[in-house]
Design an enzyme around this catalytic site. Structure first.
Site, PDB file in Angstrom:
ATOM      1  N   LYS A  90      -5.254   4.462   4.435  1.00  0.00           N
ATOM      2  CA  LYS A  90      -6.524   4.673   5.141  1.00  0.00           C
ATOM      3  C   LYS A  90      -6.310   5.672   6.248  1.00  0.00           C
ATOM      4  O   LYS A  90      -5.356   5.544   7.033  1.00  0.00           O
ATOM      5  CB  LYS A  90      -6.982   3.328   5.745  1.00  0.00           C
ATOM      6  CG  LYS A  90      -8.264   3.432   6.533  1.00  0.00           C
ATOM      7  CD  LYS A  90      -9.489   3.296   5.643  1.00  0.00           C
ATOM      8  CE  LYS A  90     -10.774   3.739   6.300  1.00  0.00           C
ATOM      9  NZ  LYS A  90     -11.041   5.187   6.110  1.00  0.00           N
ATOM     10  N   GLN A 111      -1.255   7.033  12.154  1.00  0.00           N
ATOM     11  CA  GLN A 111      -2.332   6.227  11.570  1.00  0.00           C
ATOM     12  C   GLN A 111      -1.801   4.879  11.083  1.00  0.00           C
ATOM     13  O   GLN A 111      -2.458   3.853  11.216  1.00  0.00           O
ATOM     14  CB  GLN A 111      -2.968   7.001  10.395  1.00  0.00           C
ATOM     15  CG  GLN A 111      -4.314   6.454   9.956  1.00  0.00           C
ATOM     16  CD  GLN A 111      -5.454   6.873  10.876  1.00  0.00           C
ATOM     17  OE1 GLN A 111      -5.558   8.040  11.233  1.00  0.00           O
ATOM     18  NE2 GLN A 111      -6.297   5.936  11.259  1.00  0.00           N
ATOM     19  N   LYS A 114      -1.477   2.771  14.171  1.00  0.00           N
ATOM     20  CA  LYS A 114      -2.810   2.487  14.705  1.00  0.00           C
ATOM     21  C   LYS A 114      -3.514   1.432  13.845  1.00  0.00           C
ATOM     22  O   LYS A 114      -4.075   0.460  14.354  1.00  0.00           O
ATOM     23  CB  LYS A 114      -3.613   3.798  14.682  1.00  0.00           C
ATOM     24  CG  LYS A 114      -4.998   3.700  15.225  1.00  0.00           C
ATOM     25  CD  LYS A 114      -5.826   4.946  14.873  1.00  0.00           C
ATOM     26  CE  LYS A 114      -5.091   6.256  15.117  1.00  0.00           C
ATOM     27  NZ  LYS A 114      -6.001   7.408  15.018  1.00  0.00           N
ATOM     28  N   LYS A 126      -3.225  10.392   5.968  1.00  0.00           N
ATOM     29  CA  LYS A 126      -4.021  11.468   6.564  1.00  0.00           C
ATOM     30  C   LYS A 126      -4.106  12.587   5.554  1.00  0.00           C
ATOM     31  O   LYS A 126      -3.216  12.751   4.722  1.00  0.00           O
ATOM     32  CB  LYS A 126      -3.348  11.992   7.837  1.00  0.00           C
ATOM     33  CG  LYS A 126      -4.317  12.652   8.779  1.00  0.00           C
ATOM     34  CD  LYS A 126      -5.061  11.615   9.580  1.00  0.00           C
ATOM     35  CE  LYS A 126      -6.151  12.226  10.440  1.00  0.00           C
ATOM     36  NZ  LYS A 126      -6.682  11.233  11.391  1.00  0.00           N
ATOM     37  N   GLY A 165     -13.502  10.749   8.059  1.00  0.00           N
ATOM     38  CA  GLY A 165     -13.548  12.031   8.755  1.00  0.00           C
ATOM     39  C   GLY A 165     -12.480  12.156   9.831  1.00  0.00           C
ATOM     40  O   GLY A 165     -11.793  11.199  10.171  1.00  0.00           O
ATOM     41  N   ASP A 166     -12.341  13.346  10.347  1.00  0.00           N
ATOM     42  CA  ASP A 166     -11.513  13.667  11.518  1.00  0.00           C
ATOM     43  C   ASP A 166     -12.058  15.016  11.995  1.00  0.00           C
ATOM     44  O   ASP A 166     -13.210  15.343  11.696  1.00  0.00           O
ATOM     45  CB  ASP A 166     -10.023  13.717  11.121  1.00  0.00           C
ATOM     46  CG  ASP A 166      -9.090  13.731  12.330  1.00  0.00           C
ATOM     47  OD1 ASP A 166      -8.880  12.664  12.928  1.00  0.00           O
ATOM     48  OD2 ASP A 166      -8.568  14.807  12.703  1.00  0.00           O
ATOM     49  N   THR A 210     -15.145   5.501  17.949  1.00  0.00           N
ATOM     50  CA  THR A 210     -13.902   5.911  18.606  1.00  0.00           C
ATOM     51  C   THR A 210     -14.116   5.993  20.114  1.00  0.00           C
ATOM     52  O   THR A 210     -13.311   5.468  20.899  1.00  0.00           O
ATOM     53  CB  THR A 210     -13.404   7.266  18.054  1.00  0.00           C
ATOM     54  OG1 THR A 210     -13.410   7.189  16.628  1.00  0.00           O
ATOM     55  CG2 THR A 210     -12.017   7.583  18.547  1.00  0.00           C
ATOM     56  N   ASN A 241     -17.340  14.689  18.383  1.00  0.00           N
ATOM     57  CA  ASN A 241     -17.799  13.315  18.147  1.00  0.00           C
ATOM     58  C   ASN A 241     -17.142  12.289  19.079  1.00  0.00           C
ATOM     59  O   ASN A 241     -17.817  11.412  19.623  1.00  0.00           O
ATOM     60  CB  ASN A 241     -17.514  12.982  16.665  1.00  0.00           C
ATOM     61  CG  ASN A 241     -17.700  11.521  16.370  1.00  0.00           C
ATOM     62  OD1 ASN A 241     -16.742  10.770  16.292  1.00  0.00           O
ATOM     63  ND2 ASN A 241     -18.941  11.104  16.228  1.00  0.00           N
ATOM     64  N   SER A 381     -14.214   1.724  10.557  1.00  0.00           N
ATOM     65  CA  SER A 381     -14.066   2.080   9.136  1.00  0.00           C
ATOM     66  C   SER A 381     -13.648   0.853   8.339  1.00  0.00           C
ATOM     67  O   SER A 381     -14.135   0.624   7.225  1.00  0.00           O
ATOM     68  CB  SER A 381     -13.008   3.171   8.965  1.00  0.00           C
ATOM     69  OG  SER A 381     -13.544   4.446   9.219  1.00  0.00           O
TER      70      SER A 381
HETATM   71  O1  2IT Z   1      -7.667   9.379  13.607  1.00  0.00           O
HETATM   72  C1  2IT Z   1      -8.386   8.471  13.125  1.00  0.00           C
HETATM   73  O2  2IT Z   1      -8.134   7.281  13.321  1.00  0.00           O
HETATM   74  C2  2IT Z   1      -9.523   8.861  12.299  1.00  0.00           C
HETATM   75  N1  2IT Z   1      -9.744  10.054  12.136  1.00  0.00           N
HETATM   76  C3  2IT Z   1     -10.372   7.832  11.643  1.00  0.00           C
HETATM   77  C4  2IT Z   1      -9.772   7.379  10.367  1.00  0.00           C
HETATM   78  C5  2IT Z   1     -10.639   6.461   9.540  1.00  0.00           C
HETATM   79  O3  2IT Z   1     -10.173   6.129   8.425  1.00  0.00           O
HETATM   80  O4  2IT Z   1     -11.720   6.058   9.960  1.00  0.00           O
END
Ligand code: 2IT
Length: 448
Positions: A90, A111, A114, A126, A165-166, A210, A241, A381
């Site tokens: 993810k 990630q 996190k 990613k 997204g990112d 976020t 964002n 998410s």
């Molecule tokens: O850096 C991040 O945590 C994101 N871009 C969101 C990743 C997600 O799967 O919602």
């Protein structure tokens, strides 16, 4: 430092010399977990750290697309599926010219940690491309997204890998990506992507998540220090964002952002980005595709500083919300000279290693690490995935309540873990320790 960690670090530096961002992220984690690894001699025999530092799978692919003049272009696409031990891979997709393998690997590695902190069952990944969406037409963006998904679709799925997204990938891009996935697979699978529109399986509060989550985490820090958010002036970088969500929640909580930045420089608004009109204007600037923050200065008659970063302004709290390595040693010194007491990373790894070391070692300054502070995005998410699998949608209040509860939990767990291993109130070490322990437990139990 633990001898096993030292050896792994040395090998890592030799093996990944060409990947500076990935090395930086890995070193930060490894430098925090010594006492935990001391307590688990079985990790070395299982080569647990070596496994954790090697992505499970890295996919690189060609993305050809045709511009509005009929000219074909070729970009490079990536998906780094870093670690799937605690759930499907993810993580976001980033479209930006700076994208390369090192950046994808550092983001996938971060990630993983996190996502572990969110307490939800998600592994880390990613992806993205070196495609620059700025200045592209709507049709060009759509054709690019369709071409990107034409390769990516075979590597993802609701139980396999769930992108989102990112930078450079927002609701519009997720819509085009989802549409192409559905066409190719002939299957309506909302759980294959998150950050979708509310019209087809998206979650309330995902766009805000976020930024809101970062402010909830900040409030936990302030409460721990016997302080309050009311009346605080906050230096924010970026204007996308994430910065938008931070500004919105700060205002709701009685604080205010006083700076925003872009590739062109920064603006300082002495009265704060503290009206609905100003916050709404951030979305207009983003949607314009001009990628310049000077537009804000022109519209609201505030100073603009060309080519500079906002860290020279006085602020109670600093929150970098743009991208990696936005705050270097000189910037960190300026932040300290201004008497800032709270340094809250919001973008992924926004601080260079030297700057982070200085800030962490300064008495009276609390540093909050990005992998915990910005976990609210992927957390919602995860809630979107839950809603999709249950075929229902929660109200904004329900999502926000979960976001708030879990963000406070991330702060408290990190603080407790740091305390347990003798680091005191060190949120950087605490986040790494808490995240690492869960991934390690899953990998050891699965024998992989
Ligand atoms: O850096 C991040 O945590 C994101 N871009 C969101 C990743 C997600 O799967 O919602």
């Amino acid at each position: 430092m633990n001898a096993y960690i030292e050896r792994v670090l040395k090998e890592l530096k030799e093996k990944n010399a060409g990947e500076p961002e990935f090395l930086q992220a890995a070193e930060e984690v490894l430098s925090s977990i010594s006492p935990l690894v001391d307590a688990h001699p079985e990790y070395e025999k299982a080569a647990l750290l070596e496994k954790m530092l090697e992505p499970e799978r890295t996919i690189e692919f060609r993305v050809p697309w045709v511009d509005d003049c009929g000219q074909t272009h070729v970009n490079r696409g990536y998906r780094v599926q870093f670690n799937g031990a605690i759930g499907p891979f993810k993580g976001g997709l980033r479209f930006a010219p700076s994208v390369n393998l090192s950046i994808m690997k550092f983001l996938g590695f971060e990630q993983t940690f996190k996502n572990s902190l969110t307490t939800l069952p998600m592994g880390g990944a990613k992806g993205g491309s070196d495609f620059d969406p700025n200045g592209k037409s709507e049709d060009e963006v759509r054709r690019f997204c369709q071409s990107f998904m034409t390769e990516l679709y075979r590597h993802i799925g609701p139980h396999l890998d769930v992108p989102a997204g990112d930078l450079g990938v927002g609701g519009r891009e997720i819509g085009y990506l989802f549409g192409q996935y559905r066409r190719i697979c002939g299957d309506f699978q909302p759980g294959v992507l998150t950050g979708k529109s509310l019209a087809f399986g998206g979650s309330e509060i995902r766009a805000e998540a976020t930024g809101y989550g970062a402010v909830y985490y900040l409030e936990s820090v302030l409460a721990h220090e016997g302080d309050s958010i009311k009346g605080k002036r906050v230096a924010v970088s970026g204007f996308g964002n994430v910065a938008w969500g931070v500004c919105k929640k700060l205002l709701e909580e009685g604080a205010m952002a006083v700076t925003l930045s872009g590739p062109d420089g920064y603006i300082y608004d002495p009265e704060g980005i503290a009206t609905e009109e100003k916050i709404e204007y951030m979305l207009t600037m983003r949607a314009s595709g001009r990628n310049r923050v000077e537009d804000y200065a022109e519209k609201f008659g505030v100073p603009f500083f060309a080519g500079k970063k906002p860290w020279e302004q006085k602020a109670d709290i600093v929150t970098p919300c743009a991208m990696q390595n936005d705050v270097d040693l000189a910037a960190a010194k300026a932040i300290l000279e201004n008497g800032t007491k709270y340094y809250v990373e919001v973008a992924n790894m926004p601080t260079t290693a030297e700057a982070l070391e200085l800030l962490r070692n300064t008495e009276g300054v609390t540093v909050a690490p990005s992998k915990a502070v910005n976990a609210g995005g992927v957390l919602v998410s995860g809630l979107e995935m839950s809603q999709n699998s249950e075929r229902l949608s929660w109200t904004a209040e329900e999502v926000d309540e979960n976001l708030h509860r879990i963000m406070c939990g991330i702060h408290d767990t990190s603080a407790a873990e740091a305390e347990k291993y003798g680091f005191g109130y060190d949120l950087v070490a605490g986040a790494n320790l808490a995240a690492f322990q869960k991934i390690a437990d899953a990998m050891m139990a699965q024998g992989i």
